[in-house]
Design an enzyme around this catalytic site. Structure first.
Site, PDB file in Angstrom:
ATOM      1  N   LYS A 199      28.342  34.377  63.619  1.00  0.00           N
ATOM      2  CA  LYS A 199      27.253  34.892  62.782  1.00  0.00           C
ATOM      3  C   LYS A 199      27.630  36.221  62.130  1.00  0.00           C
ATOM      4  O   LYS A 199      27.325  36.465  60.978  1.00  0.00           O
ATOM      5  CB  LYS A 199      25.999  35.055  63.655  1.00  0.00           C
ATOM      6  CG  LYS A 199      24.802  35.624  62.942  1.00  0.00           C
ATOM      7  CD  LYS A 199      24.097  34.552  62.172  1.00  0.00           C
ATOM      8  CE  LYS A 199      22.912  35.057  61.396  1.00  0.00           C
ATOM      9  NZ  LYS A 199      22.716  34.275  60.156  1.00  0.00           N
ATOM     10  N   LYS A 234      26.586  26.527  51.968  1.00  0.00           N
ATOM     11  CA  LYS A 234      25.752  26.050  53.080  1.00  0.00           C
ATOM     12  C   LYS A 234      26.191  24.664  53.515  1.00  0.00           C
ATOM     13  O   LYS A 234      26.302  24.373  54.695  1.00  0.00           O
ATOM     14  CB  LYS A 234      24.289  26.048  52.617  1.00  0.00           C
ATOM     15  CG  LYS A 234      23.289  26.355  53.664  1.00  0.00           C
ATOM     16  CD  LYS A 234      22.864  27.792  53.699  1.00  0.00           C
ATOM     17  CE  LYS A 234      23.971  28.752  54.042  1.00  0.00           C
ATOM     18  NZ  LYS A 234      23.606  30.126  53.875  1.00  0.00           N
ATOM     19  N   TRP A 266      35.379  34.997  69.442  1.00  0.00           N
ATOM     20  CA  TRP A 266      35.722  34.332  68.181  1.00  0.00           C
ATOM     21  C   TRP A 266      37.210  34.624  68.000  1.00  0.00           C
ATOM     22  O   TRP A 266      37.607  35.774  67.794  1.00  0.00           O
ATOM     23  CB  TRP A 266      34.911  34.891  67.025  1.00  0.00           C
ATOM     24  CG  TRP A 266      35.152  34.137  65.748  1.00  0.00           C
ATOM     25  CD1 TRP A 266      34.568  32.972  65.362  1.00  0.00           C
ATOM     26  CD2 TRP A 266      36.063  34.486  64.696  1.00  0.00           C
ATOM     27  NE1 TRP A 266      35.053  32.574  64.140  1.00  0.00           N
ATOM     28  CE2 TRP A 266      35.977  33.487  63.707  1.00  0.00           C
ATOM     29  CE3 TRP A 266      36.941  35.546  64.498  1.00  0.00           C
ATOM     30  CZ2 TRP A 266      36.726  33.510  62.541  1.00  0.00           C
ATOM     31  CZ3 TRP A 266      37.701  35.570  63.338  1.00  0.00           C
ATOM     32  CH2 TRP A 266      37.580  34.564  62.368  1.00  0.00           C
ATOM     33  N   HIS A 293      36.502  21.764  31.924  1.00  0.00           N
ATOM     34  CA  HIS A 293      37.756  22.498  31.718  1.00  0.00           C
ATOM     35  C   HIS A 293      38.772  22.191  32.815  1.00  0.00           C
ATOM     36  O   HIS A 293      39.654  22.995  33.073  1.00  0.00           O
ATOM     37  CB  HIS A 293      37.477  24.001  31.608  1.00  0.00           C
ATOM     38  CG  HIS A 293      36.641  24.337  30.415  1.00  0.00           C
ATOM     39  ND1 HIS A 293      37.161  24.370  29.133  1.00  0.00           N
ATOM     40  CD2 HIS A 293      35.314  24.591  30.277  1.00  0.00           C
ATOM     41  CE1 HIS A 293      36.204  24.653  28.279  1.00  0.00           C
ATOM     42  NE2 HIS A 293      35.053  24.788  28.945  1.00  0.00           N
ATOM     43  N   GLU A 346      25.768  29.085  46.469  1.00  0.00           N
ATOM     44  CA  GLU A 346      25.177  29.220  47.808  1.00  0.00           C
ATOM     45  C   GLU A 346      24.959  27.835  48.438  1.00  0.00           C
ATOM     46  O   GLU A 346      25.216  27.641  49.631  1.00  0.00           O
ATOM     47  CB  GLU A 346      23.855  30.012  47.714  1.00  0.00           C
ATOM     48  CG  GLU A 346      23.020  30.071  48.974  1.00  0.00           C
ATOM     49  CD  GLU A 346      23.717  30.710  50.172  1.00  0.00           C
ATOM     50  OE1 GLU A 346      24.824  31.250  50.028  1.00  0.00           O
ATOM     51  OE2 GLU A 346      23.167  30.634  51.286  1.00  0.00           O
ATOM     52  N   ARG A 402      27.961  35.997  67.743  1.00  0.00           N
ATOM     53  CA  ARG A 402      29.150  36.743  67.327  1.00  0.00           C
ATOM     54  C   ARG A 402      30.440  35.961  67.556  1.00  0.00           C
ATOM     55  O   ARG A 402      31.530  36.447  67.223  1.00  0.00           O
ATOM     56  CB  ARG A 402      29.222  38.075  68.081  1.00  0.00           C
ATOM     57  CG  ARG A 402      28.006  38.949  67.898  1.00  0.00           C
ATOM     58  CD  ARG A 402      28.134  40.203  68.709  1.00  0.00           C
ATOM     59  NE  ARG A 402      29.155  41.070  68.167  1.00  0.00           N
ATOM     60  CZ  ARG A 402      28.948  42.007  67.258  1.00  0.00           C
ATOM     61  NH1 ARG A 402      27.735  42.203  66.799  1.00  0.00           N
ATOM     62  NH2 ARG A 402      29.934  42.744  66.819  1.00  0.00           N
ATOM     63  N   ASN A 419      36.453  43.581  71.274  1.00  0.00           N
ATOM     64  CA  ASN A 419      36.009  43.038  69.987  1.00  0.00           C
ATOM     65  C   ASN A 419      36.746  43.821  68.914  1.00  0.00           C
ATOM     66  O   ASN A 419      36.748  45.043  68.943  1.00  0.00           O
ATOM     67  CB  ASN A 419      34.490  43.224  69.863  1.00  0.00           C
ATOM     68  CG  ASN A 419      33.988  42.987  68.457  1.00  0.00           C
ATOM     69  OD1 ASN A 419      34.560  42.215  67.703  1.00  0.00           O
ATOM     70  ND2 ASN A 419      32.907  43.660  68.099  1.00  0.00           N
ATOM     71  N   GLY A 420      37.382  43.111  67.974  1.00  0.00           N
ATOM     72  CA  GLY A 420      38.125  43.791  66.909  1.00  0.00           C
ATOM     73  C   GLY A 420      39.545  43.268  66.840  1.00  0.00           C
ATOM     74  O   GLY A 420      39.860  42.217  67.399  1.00  0.00           O
ATOM     75  N   GLU A 443      29.567  24.807  55.285  1.00  0.00           N
ATOM     76  CA  GLU A 443      29.474  25.542  56.548  1.00  0.00           C
ATOM     77  C   GLU A 443      28.975  24.672  57.695  1.00  0.00           C
ATOM     78  O   GLU A 443      29.520  24.722  58.785  1.00  0.00           O
ATOM     79  CB  GLU A 443      28.524  26.729  56.325  1.00  0.00           C
ATOM     80  CG  GLU A 443      28.424  27.679  57.481  1.00  0.00           C
ATOM     81  CD  GLU A 443      27.551  28.889  57.142  1.00  0.00           C
ATOM     82  OE1 GLU A 443      26.709  28.791  56.220  1.00  0.00           O
ATOM     83  OE2 GLU A 443      27.699  29.930  57.800  1.00  0.00           O
ATOM     84  N   CYS A 462      33.105  38.533  68.176  1.00  0.00           N
ATOM     85  CA  CYS A 462      33.123  38.589  69.633  1.00  0.00           C
ATOM     86  C   CYS A 462      31.945  39.437  70.115  1.00  0.00           C
ATOM     87  O   CYS A 462      31.571  40.412  69.482  1.00  0.00           O
ATOM     88  CB  CYS A 462      34.386  39.178  70.232  1.00  0.00           C
ATOM     89  SG  CYS A 462      35.880  38.339  69.740  1.00  0.00           S
TER      90      CYS A 462
END
Ligand code: M6R
Length: 608
Positions: A603, A485, A74, A504, A481, A27, A98-99, A488, A2
């Site tokens: 982000k 990506k 968010w 396996h 990675e 954010r 925010n939090g 995402e 946020c």
């Protein structure tokens, strides 16, 4: 998560808040809202959409406003909707947050017994009602804030407008950032300097527990028991030129991948002298000479950079290195010893779990080195030593150039450590520097420019429901990675495995035409990788390889080969990174995804 901005001054607060929220959308971008003081009364506007929609709604504000608070969300508690969007208001006040207030259901029950009712599902509305309750009793904003925060458990950055104190905004924080800013026209409070860096020339980072009060003409700071304290201002050197995409690029992700050669070069030059790593101004020599074990902790892409760093550190210095995601590390009661050091990696420098891991290590007296990209962040402020990376501002939610500069810093750090431990010579170090130099001068750019095979591979992926990435040694870290990506920004399900692990269990998922992306850059494993490719190929897999241009042994068994320039193995992660980022990028582009702002994400992850 946020983003918060507050302003009081001579300019139109509505415009400043909208601009600030646009800079803070990284954010969170689930919903947005603001409360502004017009001449008559406070006015609250909210939208279940993004800041752009808020801007459209705000066009109807006839009068200029000189004070206000804004929020881009968010969602943590309650789905993204207009009701759950901030600010949360009562007849007395308006709050953005925010939090996470962890004990919100307890407080909600208590307030319900006192006759309060709730319209949203959020923890923030509970905070608003509690501050309202305490303000009704004390008639003093600062006292009401102190009384209320004493009851909160969790993290918060709160900005509050009390209707009876027009043109003033109050703020308090714990474990979520808030920065004060000062310009000729007025005063600011925000989650990040970028929200007001176009206007303010000085800033102050509030500490946990501090309370601030801004008005048009004044700015005050209080301790957690309400005593006034002095503000020590810092100069704002942040330039916002990086916030513009420019006409060349469609979006920030593509722009930021294209910036990788320069970002790696800048980071390399800032951490070397005469082509040798130079950390003497940053880390005491003795620390490197005596260290016996290294812990690296980080989240997401930064964690994957940490895994690559482990490879560099162990390969070059033979110091054991343990890498763990910060969310696990902080709760695992990690075994630490007096000759250990901890490296925290973070682009934003604000990631909640990484910050908590840092604090845990500091409590134990373990020296903390951070690798941080954002100047003036919480992680930088609280670390013992900071290695700054020079990627410049990264705007796209998908981290790209930050990864490249993190591995640059880690490779140089590993070289420095190895020299101090007499494991490699300065000459060997210079050779590694020359490899990095070749990489940023030519190789990364070549991967970016010659992207035809990447686009062909993206066509295949865009038609797939499930994708597998495999690799060995450091290539398996790049595979992880690559998978992150792709998930995402395309929402395609993908999994990454060390190549030998597939058989396996997971190999049962391979069907006709299932794409398997084999990252094979290490000559040492070419034979083994070829066998692993053959195993999935014989079960119908469509093979896309990422390999050096001279790796015929891999190309022969691939349906599409994405080739990278031949180089030494320590620097293959740089070119591989650019290739796998572009692969995700082009796939998302074909699929018409919102590349810079993928769904459900933000982000900067400032909640645990
Ligand atoms: O700011 P940080 O580097 O601490 O962020 C860590 C992760 O949240 C971040 O890398 C995330 O995984 C990226 N969105 C992935 O592209």
């Amino acid at each position: 998560m946020c983003g918060i901005i507050a302003y009081s001054g001579n300019e139109n607060a509505g415009d400043i808040i909208i601009n600030g929220l646009q800079a803070l959308e990284y954010r969170g971008y689930d919903s947005a809202g603001m409360t502004v003081f017009t001449k008559e009364k406070p006015l609250t506007i909210k939208t279940a959409g993004r800041v752009l929609q808020l801007k459209e709604k705000a066009v109807n504000i006839a009068e200029k406003s000189f004070c206000g608070i804004g929020h881009t969300r968010w969602a943590t508690h309650g789905k993204p909707s207009e009701t759950n969007a901030h600010p949360h208001t009562t007849e007395l006040l308006s709050v953005v947050h925010n939090g996470i207030i962890e004990n919100y259901s307890e407080l909600r029950e208590k307030l319900s017994k006192d006759g309060y009712s709730f319209t949203s599902e959020t923890d923030t509305e509970v905070a608003a009602r509690l501050i309202h309750h305490n303000f009704r009793e004390t008639q003093n904003p600062v006292e009401a804030i102190i009384k209320s925060t004493a009851e909160f458990r969790g993290s918060y950055a709160l900005c509050i407008i009390f209707n009876s104190v027009p043109d003033h905004v109050f703020a308090v924080r714990k474990d979520s950032p808030l920065i004060l800013g000062k310009s000729k026209s007025g005063h600011f409070i925000a989650s990040d300097i970028s929200a007001f860096s176009d206007y303010a020339d000085t800033f102050y980072r509030m500490a946990d527990g501090e309370i601030s009060e801004i008005s048009k003409s004044d700015i005050k700071l209080y301790t957690d028991n309400g005593e006034l304290k002095e503000i020590i201002w810092n100069k704002n050197t942040e330039s916002d030129t990086q916030m513009n995409i420019s006409s060349v690029f469609k979006n920030f992700m593509l722009k930021e991948i294209n910036e990788e050669p320069d970002a790696v070069k800048r980071t390399f030059l800032s951490l070397t002298k005469d082509s040798l790593p130079c950390f003497s101004d940053i880390i005491p020599e003795n620390l490197l000479k005596t260290v016996k074990r290294i812990h690296i902790t980080a989240c997401g892409t930064a964690y994957h950079a940490g895994l690559t760093g482990k490879y560099y550190i162990e390969k070059l210095s033979r110091i054991p290195c343990n890498v763990e995601t910060a969310g696990e590390f902080r709760y695992s009661d990690p075994i630490t010893d007096k000759n250990d050091i901890v490296i925290i990696i973070s682009q934003s420098g604000e990631t909640a779990d990484s910050l908590a891991a840092l604090r845990l290590m500091k409590e134990r007296g373990i020296p903390v080195i951070s690798i941080v990209n954002s100047v003036g962040s919480s992680i930088e402020a609280e670390s013992d030593y900071t290695i700054r990376t020079s990627a410049g501002r990264e705007v796209s939610v998908a981290s790209t150039k930050a990864f490249s500069v993190q591995i640059t810093a880690l490779l140089l750090f590993a070289c420095e450590l190895a020299v101090k431990k007499n494991k490699i010579t300065e000459d060997e170090c210079r050779k590694i520097s020359a490899q990095i130099n070749k990489t940023y001068s030519y190789d990364i750019q070549e991967v970016i420019s010659c992207s035809k095979s990447i686009r062909n591979a993206a066509e295949v992926l865009s038609e797939s429901d499930e994708v597998f990435f495999i690799g060995r040694s450091y290539d398996s870290y790049l595979a992880t990675e690559a998978s992150l990506k792709l998930k995402e920004i395309t929402y395609i399900n993908s999994q990454a495995y060390p190549a030998a692990e597939l058989k396996h269990g997971t190999i049962s998922l391979i069907e006709q035409n299932t794409p398997v992306i084999a990252i094979a850059t290490n000559t040492m494993f070419f034979d083994k990788m070829r066998s692993n490719i053959e195993e999935v190929r014989s079960r119908g897999a469509f093979i896309i390889s990422v390999c050096p241009c001279d790796a015929d042994i891999i190309k022969e068994v691939s349906d599409i080969s994405i080739t990278i320039p031949a180089a030494e193995k320590l620097v293959y992660p740089f070119t591989t990174a650019a290739a796998i980022q572009l692969l995700a990028y082009y796939t998302a582009e074909i699929m018409g995804r919102d590349i810079d702002k993928p769904r459900n994400l933000a982000k900067s992850v400032t909640v645990e």
